[in-house]
Design an enzyme around this catalytic site. Structure first.
Site, mmCIF file in Angstrom:
data_model
loop_
_atom_site.group_PDB
_atom_site.id
_atom_site.type_symbol
_atom_site.label_atom_id
_atom_site.label_comp_id
_atom_site.label_asym_id
_atom_site.label_seq_id
_atom_site.Cartn_x
_atom_site.Cartn_y
_atom_site.Cartn_z
ATOM 1 N N GLY A 152 0.868 -1.181 0.000
ATOM 2 C CA GLY A 152 0.000 0.000 0.000
ATOM 3 C C GLY A 152 0.905 1.231 0.000
ATOM 4 N N LEU A 153 0.351 2.353 0.383
ATOM 5 C CA LEU A 153 1.167 3.566 0.351
ATOM 6 C C LEU A 153 2.388 3.438 1.250
ATOM 7 C CD1 LEU A 153 -1.578 6.274 0.092
ATOM 8 C CD2 LEU A 153 0.139 5.647 -1.599
ATOM 9 N N ALA A 154 2.223 2.824 2.416
ATOM 10 C CA ALA A 154 3.369 2.700 3.326
ATOM 11 C C ALA A 154 4.421 1.762 2.726
ATOM 12 C CB ALA A 154 2.899 2.196 4.686
ATOM 13 N N HIS A 168 -16.618 5.687 10.755
ATOM 14 C CA HIS A 168 -16.751 6.850 9.867
ATOM 15 C C HIS A 168 -18.227 7.211 9.701
ATOM 16 C CE1 HIS A 168 -16.208 9.511 6.510
ATOM 17 N NE2 HIS A 168 -14.919 9.261 6.428
ATOM 18 N N ARG A 202 -14.628 12.695 13.039
ATOM 19 C CA ARG A 202 -15.481 11.544 12.730
ATOM 20 C C ARG A 202 -16.137 10.925 13.958
ATOM 21 N NH1 ARG A 202 -11.305 9.017 8.280
ATOM 22 N NH2 ARG A 202 -11.733 10.657 6.774
ATOM 23 N N GLU A 245 -0.918 2.039 8.492
ATOM 24 C CA GLU A 245 -2.037 1.727 9.390
ATOM 25 C C GLU A 245 -1.700 0.556 10.322
ATOM 26 O OE1 GLU A 245 -5.842 1.633 7.366
ATOM 27 O OE2 GLU A 245 -6.876 0.915 9.176
ATOM 28 N N LEU A 279 -3.207 8.779 4.803
ATOM 29 C CA LEU A 279 -2.327 8.781 3.622
ATOM 30 C C LEU A 279 -1.054 9.544 3.973
ATOM 31 C CD1 LEU A 279 -4.907 9.446 0.746
ATOM 32 C CD2 LEU A 279 -4.253 7.298 1.803
HETATM 33 C C1 LIG Z 1 -12.776 3.583 1.527
HETATM 34 C C2 LIG Z 1 -11.630 4.256 2.219
HETATM 35 C C3 LIG Z 1 -11.274 5.554 1.900
HETATM 36 C C4 LIG Z 1 -10.210 6.183 2.530
HETATM 37 N N1 LIG Z 1 -9.901 7.465 2.200
HETATM 38 C C5 LIG Z 1 -8.864 8.071 2.820
HETATM 39 C C6 LIG Z 1 -8.508 9.403 2.487
HETATM 40 O O1 LIG Z 1 -9.123 10.040 1.649
HETATM 41 N N2 LIG Z 1 -7.462 9.965 3.133
HETATM 42 C C7 LIG Z 1 -6.743 9.296 4.077
HETATM 43 O O2 LIG Z 1 -5.785 9.860 4.610
HETATM 44 N N3 LIG Z 1 -7.063 8.021 4.395
HETATM 45 C C8 LIG Z 1 -8.087 7.395 3.792
HETATM 46 N N4 LIG Z 1 -8.401 6.107 4.127
HETATM 47 C C9 LIG Z 1 -7.499 5.343 4.996
HETATM 48 C C10 LIG Z 1 -6.283 4.884 4.176
HETATM 49 O O3 LIG Z 1 -6.705 4.517 2.890
HETATM 50 C C11 LIG Z 1 -5.546 3.708 4.776
HETATM 51 O O4 LIG Z 1 -5.358 3.901 6.141
HETATM 52 C C12 LIG Z 1 -4.189 3.543 4.125
HETATM 53 O O5 LIG Z 1 -4.318 3.500 2.728
HETATM 54 C C13 LIG Z 1 -3.482 2.302 4.620
HETATM 55 O O6 LIG Z 1 -2.287 2.171 3.896
HETATM 56 P P1 LIG Z 1 -1.238 1.063 4.270
HETATM 57 O O7 LIG Z 1 -0.132 1.179 3.297
HETATM 58 O O8 LIG Z 1 -0.905 1.150 5.704
HETATM 59 O O9 LIG Z 1 -2.006 -0.333 4.079
HETATM 60 P P2 LIG Z 1 -2.819 -0.943 2.834
HETATM 61 O O10 LIG Z 1 -3.022 -0.011 1.729
HETATM 62 O O11 LIG Z 1 -4.029 -1.585 3.446
HETATM 63 O O12 LIG Z 1 -1.873 -2.065 2.287
HETATM 64 C C14 LIG Z 1 -1.662 -3.280 2.972
HETATM 65 C C15 LIG Z 1 -0.729 -4.134 2.148
HETATM 66 O O13 LIG Z 1 -0.343 -5.253 2.927
HETATM 67 C C16 LIG Z 1 -0.500 -6.448 2.176
HETATM 68 N N5 LIG Z 1 -0.751 -7.512 3.145
HETATM 69 C C17 LIG Z 1 -1.684 -7.550 4.136
HETATM 70 N N6 LIG Z 1 -1.532 -8.666 4.859
HETATM 71 C C18 LIG Z 1 -0.499 -9.344 4.323
HETATM 72 C C19 LIG Z 1 0.145 -10.567 4.633
HETATM 73 N N7 LIG Z 1 -0.215 -11.333 5.683
HETATM 74 N N8 LIG Z 1 1.159 -10.987 3.830
HETATM 75 C C20 LIG Z 1 1.579 -10.224 2.779
HETATM 76 N N9 LIG Z 1 1.016 -9.045 2.462
HETATM 77 C C21 LIG Z 1 -0.005 -8.622 3.230
HETATM 78 C C22 LIG Z 1 -1.604 -6.171 1.190
HETATM 79 O O14 LIG Z 1 -1.484 -7.007 0.067
HETATM 80 C C23 LIG Z 1 -1.309 -4.699 0.848
HETATM 81 O O15 LIG Z 1 -0.340 -4.666 -0.149
HETATM 82 C C24 LIG Z 1 -9.486 5.485 3.517
HETATM 83 C C25 LIG Z 1 -9.847 4.192 3.860
HETATM 84 C C26 LIG Z 1 -10.925 3.589 3.238
HETATM 85 C C27 LIG Z 1 -11.340 2.227 3.689
#
Ligand SMILES: Cc1cc2nc3c(=O)[nH]c(=O)nc-3n(C[C@H](O)[C@H](O)[C@H](O)COP(=O)(O)OP(=O)(O)OC[C@H]3O[C@@H](n4cnc5c(N)ncnc54)[C@H](O)[C@@H]3O)c2cc1C
Length: 637
Positions: A42-44, A266, A330, A425, A441
């Site tokens: 994901g973004l992180a 939310h 929220r 997250e 984000l």
């Molecule tokens: C509908 C929606 C809209 C949103 N809009 C906003 C917004 O406008 N602004 C904002 O700031 N936030 C928003 N958020 C929150 C934000 O999108 C998330 O908190 C953020 O994108 C999480 O990013 P991340 O990189 O931490 O994890 P994620 O994007 O969830 O990525 C997780 C990654 O881990 C991988 N993974 C998971 N488990 C495993 C495993 N066991 N083994 C291998 N890989 C695994 C997945 O394949 C994925 O690649 C929104 C959330 C939702 C639900």
């Protein structure tokens, strides 16, 4: 265990700069000697993988999807915060810091939040340089809009697809490194265990989701970016694949889990409409820039919205919170919507909804303007509900959306296991008890682009590493355990589907550990979860085999983890005898029904240590020290 947050000394605004200077560096020629495992894209995860590879480390990146681009981050709609102050409306790094600490109900670490606000501006520059198509004003400056908990506009956006555009930027940076050979990409792999050797995270065990093979991967450090666990509630706005497995398994290997009960509900989601629904849809918070939230003043009023005259409507957020109006945070907006519905003023067939009305904005600004700002969101709403929100108010209700809890990390983003870093997250994060909109984000990209590249270097340069290959006995032991668990799931051959258990767990969590909590309800939920878990292992039916692409098996593993993790959430909620942000215990509320904190006893991050199967975990507390902001009862009036 003593939790050492490793917060640098010195004035708040200088901590990060000084710390970066003090951190040891790995010289460029030595970076290629280190292998780093990044789980999640994901973004992180994408930003971390790209940045670490760019520095010269060898990176192995894993995700459960067929492409890194499918990560849940792609779904983010509304925007990303930064303190650029382009609109000249009073923003600053300090104000973003303050709003975030206050928004989180004073349960976040000051030093981390300040750093987040500082690097927020760098994120926007980085993304613009990558070509992310942020919305612009007529003069060319990037446009901003408002999100909850702020009285100014600091949210950068790309229509209702900000996450998608940001992820495409990070993905391009990641793929550039795949092409150079510095990143090896492992899609369709699910991390099922963390391998810890001599107290250091040295690898992972993952299942190849296509062939079923169990693989072992070694490295000098592991970076978890596996997202949030909102799907423990079954119904949520999260992508269906979001899960707790990677972080929960790391917890079982020694990483403390912090504040698991802090859940964000939310306020702006399409209401539940059926028993067999599997997903809830978010209508972005950005809509509350222009949409007005209201219910009929009279309980039980079943008239169409157009037939309810202005004088008989209650714009309850504007009435109760004149300063912030519809853009209260929220947790506050959600609780108020629930309160209105509990009083019988809910609308729609289920009476579990409130109106979000754009008629004033359309009259004021024209339909074309509203369409330009929110067109794709309106279209999505119409597709799902069959109603045209340009003509009739949307109906919305709160839904599970984000989890502020996660693995405990120090200022370096390192967990309680040496060499295990947690980003985005998945960590317990900078948001305290409630996250402000558009801050996830920001945090994910801050962690990946601007924090981990420094702090992981400090760790690698300051640690000694024994030679470890993936035939080390710790890998074999972990593999055996993973295989045994997979075999156990397949061997039950019971009568109930995985989804059936998951749905039931979700209901228990929503009813007792959702928007409002009581001690009795939490205790009831705990025993219900234990019963459900016992039944799961007697009666779940997982068709197919392990040597194959088997989505039921994948789901079963994740739900089995949710069934254990849910109990940890309950324990955490029971231990925190106060209300704060997303954790609302009905026993602790002000006269005006706002969350009432108990700073004397609960001004801490609660970090839980695993002590063994079927044993209660041990609670450790990291005291939160506020030297720069005063602890007050939050007010958005
Ligand atoms: C509908 C929606 C809209 C949103 N809009 C906003 C917004 O406008 N602004 C904002 O700031 N936030 C928003 N958020 C929150 C934000 O999108 C998330 O908190 C953020 O994108 C999480 O990013 P991340 O990189 O931490 O994890 P994620 O994007 O969830 O990525 C997780 C990654 O881990 C991988 N993974 C998971 N488990 C495993 C495993 N066991 N083994 C291998 N890989 C695994 C997945 O394949 C994925 O690649 C929104 C959330 C939702 C639900």
């Amino acid at each position: 265990m003593r939790l050492d947050a490793k917060i640098p000394a010195g004035p708040l605004a200088q901590k990060w700069d000084r710390y970066r200077f003090e951190l040891k560096l790995v010289n460029p020629a030595n970076k290629r000697k280190y292998d780093i495992i990044v789980v999640g894209t994901g973004l992180a995860g994408a930003s971390a993988s790209a940045s670490l590879a760019e520095l010269g480390y060898n990176v192995k990146t894993f995700c459960i999807h067929d492409s890194p681009r499918r990560a849940h981050s792609i779904a983010a709609q509304g925007g990303i915060n930064a303190a650029k102050n382009y609109p000249n409306d009073g923003d600053s790094i300090w104000r973003l810091f303050y709003d975030t600490v206050k928004g989180g109900d004073f349960r976040a670490r000051e030093a981390n939040v300040y750093r987040l606000a500082q690097v927020s501006n760098l994120i926007i520059d980085q993304c613009v340089a990558q070509g992310v198509p942020f919305a612009r004003e007529y003069g060319g400056l990037l446009a901003n809009r408002s999100f909850g908990g702020a009285q100014l506009s600091r949210t950068f956006y790309a229509r209702g697809q900000t996450g998608q555009q940001l992820l495409l930027g990070a993905y391009s940076a990641l793929m550039r490194q795949v092409a150079t050979g510095k990143v090896r990409m492992f899609p369709r792999r699910e991390m099922l265990d963390l391998v810890v050797i001599n107290g250091q995270a040295r690898g992972i065990v993952a299942r190849n989701l296509v062939s079923g093979e169990i693989e072992r991967h070694e490295g000098h450090a592991v970076v978890l970016c596996t997202g949030g666990y909102g799907n423990v509630y079954y119904l949520s706005t999260n992508a269906k694949a979001c899960n707790v497995t990677a972080t929960f398994r790391a917890y079982k290997r020694g990483a403390c889990f912090a504040n698991p009960c802090f859940t964000q509900i939310h306020p702006t989601c399409i209401p539940v409409h059926g028993t067999y629904q599997s997903k809830l849809t978010l209508m972005s918070e950005s809509l509350r820039n222009d949409g007005r939230v209201w219910v009929p003043k009279t309980p039980g009023d079943k008239r169409q919205p157009s037939q309810i005259p202005e004088a008989e409507r209650d714009y309850f957020l504007e009435r109760k919170y004149p300063s912030f109006g519809n853009l209260v945070p929220r947790d506050v907006a959600s609780r108020n919507a629930k309160e209105q519905c509990d009083q019988g003023k809910g609308v729609g067939d289920t009476r579990l909804a409130v109106f979000l009305d754009f008629s004033d904005a359309i009259q004021r600004d024209s339909r074309a303007v509203i369409e330009k700002k929110y067109g794709n969101l309106f279209q999505m709403y119409e597709k799902i509900t069959g109603e045209d929100p340009y003509e009739t108010p949307m109906m919305i209700y709160p839904a599970v959306h984000y989890t502020m809890g996660g693995l405990w990390v120090d200022y370096n983003l390192m967990s309680t296991v040496d060499g295990l870093f947690v980003l985005g997250e998945a960590n317990f994060s900078d948001h305290g008890a409630n996250r402000l909109g558009a801050s996830a984000l920001m945090q994910g990209l801050a962690d990946g682009y601007f924090v981990i590249p420094y702090t992981i270097g400090g760790y690698l340069a300051g640690s000694r590493f024994a030679e470890v290959k993936n035939d080390h006995p710790a890998f074999s032991e972990s593999m055996k355990q993973v295989q045994a668990r997979v075999a156990k799931l397949l061997a039950v051959r019971g009568q109930r589907t995985v989804d059936d258990f998951h749905r039931q767990l979700g209901l228990v969590m929503w009813d007792h550990c959702g928007m409002a909590r009581t001690n009795d309800g939490l205790k009831k939920a705990r025993s219900r979860i234990q019963e459900l878990r016992a039944e799961f292992w007697q009666n779940v039916r997982v068709p197919g085999t392990e040597r194959d692409f088997n989505q039921s098996l994948e789901k079963a593993g994740r739900v089995a983890d949710f069934l254990e993790f849910a109990e940890l959430m309950i324990l955490d909620a029971l231990a925190r005898q106060e209300s704060c942000g997303g954790h609302f215990n009905e026993a602790y509320q002000t006269e005006e029904n706002e969350a009432k904190r108990d700073d004397a006893n609960f001004c801490h991050a609660a970090a839980w240590e695993f002590t063994g199967e079927d044993k209660d975990p041990v609670l450790h507390k990291e005291p939160l020290v506020f030297e720069n902001v005063h602890l007050t009862q939050r007010s958005y009036k």
